[in-house]
Design an enzyme around this catalytic site. Sequence first.
Site, PDB file in Angstrom:
ATOM      1  N   GLY A  46       0.837  -1.190   0.000  1.00 12.88           N
ATOM      2  CA  GLY A  46       0.000   0.000   0.000  1.00 12.88           C
ATOM      3  C   GLY A  46       0.872   1.240   0.000  1.00 12.88           C
ATOM      4  N   GLN A  51       3.038   9.844   2.020  1.00  8.61           N
ATOM      5  CA  GLN A  51       4.369   9.227   1.932  1.00  8.61           C
ATOM      6  C   GLN A  51       5.181   9.734   0.751  1.00  8.61           C
ATOM      7  OE1 GLN A  51       2.611   5.095   2.523  1.00  8.61           O
ATOM      8  NE2 GLN A  51       4.550   4.862   3.611  1.00  8.61           N
ATOM      9  N   CYS A  93       6.386  -0.810   7.031  1.00  9.41           N
ATOM     10  CA  CYS A  93       5.987   0.480   6.477  1.00  9.41           C
ATOM     11  C   CYS A  93       7.139   1.007   5.646  1.00  9.41           C
ATOM     12  CB  CYS A  93       5.641   1.472   7.587  1.00  9.41           C
ATOM     13  SG  CYS A  93       5.096   3.074   6.940  1.00  9.41           S
ATOM     14  N   GLU A 136      -3.082   2.487   5.964  1.00 10.77           N
ATOM     15  CA  GLU A 136      -3.053   3.625   5.029  1.00 10.77           C
ATOM     16  C   GLU A 136      -3.950   4.759   5.522  1.00 10.77           C
ATOM     17  OE1 GLU A 136      -0.693   3.356   3.247  1.00 10.77           O
ATOM     18  OE2 GLU A 136      -0.505   1.195   3.034  1.00 10.77           O
ATOM     19  N   HIS A 139      -2.142   6.824   7.923  1.00  4.92           N
ATOM     20  CA  HIS A 139      -1.200   7.761   7.295  1.00  4.92           C
ATOM     21  C   HIS A 139      -1.881   9.082   6.937  1.00  4.92           C
ATOM     22  CE1 HIS A 139       2.680   5.787   6.766  1.00  4.92           C
ATOM     23  NE2 HIS A 139       2.141   4.710   6.215  1.00  4.92           N
TER      24      HIS A 139
HETATM   25  O1  GNR Z   1       4.368  -2.649   2.243  1.00  4.06           O
HETATM   26  C1  GNR Z   1       3.700  -2.624   3.284  1.00  4.06           C
HETATM   27  N1  GNR Z   1       3.423  -3.791   3.905  1.00  4.06           N
HETATM   28  C2  GNR Z   1       2.542  -3.911   4.956  1.00  4.06           C
HETATM   29  C3  GNR Z   1       2.533  -5.106   5.652  1.00  4.06           C
HETATM   30  C4  GNR Z   1       1.671  -5.296   6.698  1.00  4.06           C
HETATM   31  C5  GNR Z   1       0.818  -4.282   7.063  1.00  4.06           C
HETATM   32  C6  GNR Z   1       0.817  -3.073   6.395  1.00  4.06           C
HETATM   33  C7  GNR Z   1       1.674  -2.882   5.344  1.00  4.06           C
HETATM   34  S1  GNR Z   1       1.659  -1.390   4.473  1.00  4.06           S
HETATM   35  C8  GNR Z   1       3.270  -1.326   3.843  1.00  4.06           C
HETATM   36  C9  GNR Z   1       3.431  -0.198   2.845  1.00  4.06           C
HETATM   37  C10 GNR Z   1       3.244   1.133   3.532  1.00  4.06           C
HETATM   38  O2  GNR Z   1       4.078   1.652   4.223  1.00  4.06           O
HETATM   39  N2  GNR Z   1       2.103   1.732   3.373  1.00  4.06           N
HETATM   40  O3  GNR Z   1       1.870   2.890   3.986  1.00  4.06           O
HETATM   41 NI    NI Z   2       3.082   2.850   5.815  1.00  2.50          NI
END
Ligand code: GNR
Ligand code: NI
Length: 178
Positions: A46, A51, A93, A136, A139
């Site tokens: 995501g 970001q 993240c 997300e 965020h």
């Molecule tokens: O890539 C991502 N993997 C993930 C794994 C478990 C729970 C949430 C995420 S989101 C993250 C990408 C990200 O930072 N999205 O804001």
């Molecule tokens: Ni994230």
Amino acid sequence: MAVREILTYPHPNLRKAAQPVERVDDEIRKLVEDMAETMYAAPGVGLAANQIGVLKRVFVIDTATDDEPSQLRVFINPEIIEANGTQTWSEGCLSFPGASEDIKRAEQVVVRALDAEGQPFELEAHGLLAVAIQHENDHLDGVLMIDKLNALKRRLLSSKLAKQAKARSSADSEQPRV
Ligand code: GNR
Ligand code: NI
């Protein structure tokens, strides 16, 4: 289309609340394309607009595994209208490179949002998709996974990140890129 730079903690834009999108137009669709490209390049499941430094309420998610066809989901002005149960996932993240932490969230959510055509939809999600929607959506409110940890884990992660940042900046000064 363009891969954009992903901001990392403690960049101040990660702490700002994103503003609602007034009109889903070509500018927003271009933003969505760039976000999708950036997410796939990372790769991540995501990405929220904060970001990449854009303070608009937009996120993209694709939870398909490598052997599944990709399934891009676009959420504009999302609202979580229902949340039930609990589950714990080891979350990562892209704004906390290398970190993974067990975080407790709702097991099921119902989210209402606009798609890239500006059409409203509702989606009921479970498992990883539900986790990603909550991650997300946080965020967009300037809330980060570090905020979900208990005080001890938060201190450990924040000192680890400070050490990494220090190692990066001393490596930069030893080998200046010209
Ligand atoms: O890539 C991502 N993997 C993930 C794994 C478990 C729970 C949430 C995420 S989101 C993250 C990408 C990200 O930072 N999205 O804001
Ligand atoms: Ni994230």
